[in-house]
Design an enzyme around this catalytic site. Structure first.
Site, PDB file in Angstrom:
ATOM      1  N   GLU A  78       4.359  -0.652  -7.033  1.00 10.77           N
ATOM      2  CA  GLU A  78       4.862  -1.976  -6.670  1.00 10.77           C
ATOM      3  C   GLU A  78       5.222  -2.669  -7.980  1.00 10.77           C
ATOM      4  OE1 GLU A  78       6.067  -5.105  -4.319  1.00 10.77           O
ATOM      5  OE2 GLU A  78       5.273  -3.205  -3.581  1.00 10.77           O
ATOM      6  N   CYS A  91       5.813 -11.372  -9.011  1.00  7.04           N
ATOM      7  CA  CYS A  91       6.918 -10.403  -8.912  1.00  7.04           C
ATOM      8  C   CYS A  91       7.980 -10.859  -7.942  1.00  7.04           C
ATOM      9  CB  CYS A  91       6.372  -9.033  -8.514  1.00  7.04           C
ATOM     10  SG  CYS A  91       5.513  -9.026  -6.929  1.00  7.04           S
TER      11      CYS A  91
END
Length: 472
Positions: free
Chosen positions: A252, A286
């Protein structure tokens, strides 16, 4: 409160010092005050943790699904009982405000409770028989040992995203939390799992620096899956290490996310969403919008609205004052934002509308205009409270700039949702919002049964078959 895990790993059901005996200091980000210590682990500690996990995993997988699910839910109950402690530690370790910390605790509980249901969902199939009289079974089984390496921005919930479904489906786990947040994201979590009654070795925590503890975990041949959340740069390195022995990785990673404002957008609504998406938690996620791509017809009004919001944000110590944003995570991150992104972009021709200053780790929300696609403010994932604005003349130009950079979550704001849908369908990123920004709407989307289990085919021949004479 004195923690039994302070300065210790959690290996095979026990809190132990590192093989080297060395420890590091955990600091409160807003004040630099020491709030604890963590063991500086290395390859020896990783080997011990993985060995414990390997030994414990078969018995853990053999438990009835309801038993595993019950223990996963018990972890949730224990975290909920210590929610105030987790919240305070998350605020001190990450520099986030109370709402961010409380939200993270809540999301962690949600992931645990959703994941518990996976214990009973790992069902198999009876497949069409390949031969007469043969029974073909396909069963879903755990991978074995899962290594989890987590970042500092959401240390609890991002540990839970991998750890909870991995445990529920019968895997053992070795967790290496980020060295900037080893308490809430590792040590305190180990205490909770210990209190919940997880069998020794099923869950282990090894703290330490990435090269010393993270890389040996990624390289260990007995780790079936390496689950990593963090930067693209380190993700590539982790994947390279794991690939040497052809093991699974789940990555991720970050991305240079775009927030597009089309010419028919409600400017005030778009600015509210854009400000939140760029400035929340100091821009250190993110899913933060690192590029604002705005149609020229609304650019002036949008920049004015975005600037008003940036200037009314209060920055300070979240433990001591009522603020909207806290400090950046470290001096290294502050210097990266200021010296490698903001200043070089200004030197290259970007205009500083507001912000661009800091006091210690407290960085003021910043708006830059006249940003071009060759500037660091456009090409880099910023990870700071900076909103760079790039003006375009057409929707097609906006789309081309969106797709120019790798992104995790892009967004488009428009007065016509169907126009937004048509735009989103041409965006390359996996996740796209229309008239919104941020994460996907449900934690269940992050729980993937296929990630933590594999399928095993079993064929059972129920009658004798004729084989060639040479085989008899």
């Amino acid at each position: 409160m004195m923690r039994i895990s302070n300065g210790r790993h959690y290996i095979d059901g026990d809190f132990v010092v590192s093989a080297s005996g060395a420890t590091g200091v955990v600091e409160e980000k807003a004040t630099n005050a020491e709030i604890g210590s963590y063991a500086l682990g290395d390859e020896k500690d990783v080997r011990l943790a993985v060995a414990a996990a390997v030994a414990a995993q078969p018995a853990w997988a053999a438990l009835l699904p309801a038993e595993r699910a019950g223990l996963v839910r018990e972890i949730a109950r224990r975290i909920e009982a210590r929610a105030d402690e987790f919240t305070e530690l998350l605020m001190r370790e990450t520099g986030g405000v109370a709402t961010k910390a409380r939200g993270e605790v809540g999301a962690a509980l949600s992931r645990l409770n959703i994941s518990a249901s996976l214990a009973a969902m790992a069902r198999g199939d009876v497949q069409p028989s390949p031969k007469p009289g043969k029974l073909a079974l396909l069963e879903r089984i755990p991978l074995g040992v899962v290594g989890v390496i987590t970042p500092w921005n959401f240390p609890l919930v991002l540990a839970m995203r991998a750890m909870a479904p991995a445990l529920a489906t019968g895997n053992a786990v070795v967790l290496k939390p980020a060295e900037l947040t080893p308490i809430a994201g590792g040590q305190l979590l180990a205490e909770v799992c210990h209190e919940a009654g997880l069998p020794p070795g099923v869950f282990n925590v090894v703290t330490g620096l990435g090269p010393d503890a993270g890389e040996p975990l990624a390289a260990h041949p007995d780790v079936a899956l390496v689950h990593f959340t963090g930067s693209n740069e380190i993700g590539v390195r982790v994947a390279g290490i794991a690939s040497r022995t052809l093991r699974r990785t789940s990555l991720e990673l970050g991305g240079d996310n775009a927030f597009v404002v089309l010419d028919d957008a409600d400017v005030e609504a778009a600015a509210t969403c854009g400000a939140w998406s760029s400035f929340d938690f100091q821009g250190q996620t993110c899913i933060t919008s690192s590029r604002h791509i705005v149609h020229r017809d609304v650019a002036e009004a949008y920049v004015a609205a975005l600037t008003r919001r940036a200037r009314q944000i209060v920055v300070g110590d979240p433990m001591r004052t009522d603020v909207h944003l806290g400090p950046l995570i470290s001096a290294v991150q502050r210097d990266r934002v200021h010296e490698k992104i903001v200043r070089p972009s200004i030197d290259a021709g970007a205009h500083l509308v507001t912000g661009g200053t800091y006091d210690g780790l407290f960085y003021q929300p910043t708006v830059l205009t006249e940003v071009t696609p060759d500037m660091p403010a456009f090409t880099e994932e910023i990870f700071g409270p900076v909103a760079p604005v790039t003006v375009v003349d057409t929707e097609e130009e906006a789309l081309a700039l969106v797709n120019r950079c790798q992104a995790l979550v892009n967004a488009v704001y428009t007065g016509d949702p169907m126009r937004g849908l048509a735009f989103a369908q041409r965006v390359f990123s996996k996740n796209v919002h229309v008239n919104d920004a941020g994460p996907r709407p449900t934690d269940a989307d992050d729980v993937d049964l296929d990630e933590f289990t594999t399928r095993r085919w079993i064929g059972i021949q129920r009658n004798a078959l004729s084989y060639p004479d040479w085989a008899k």
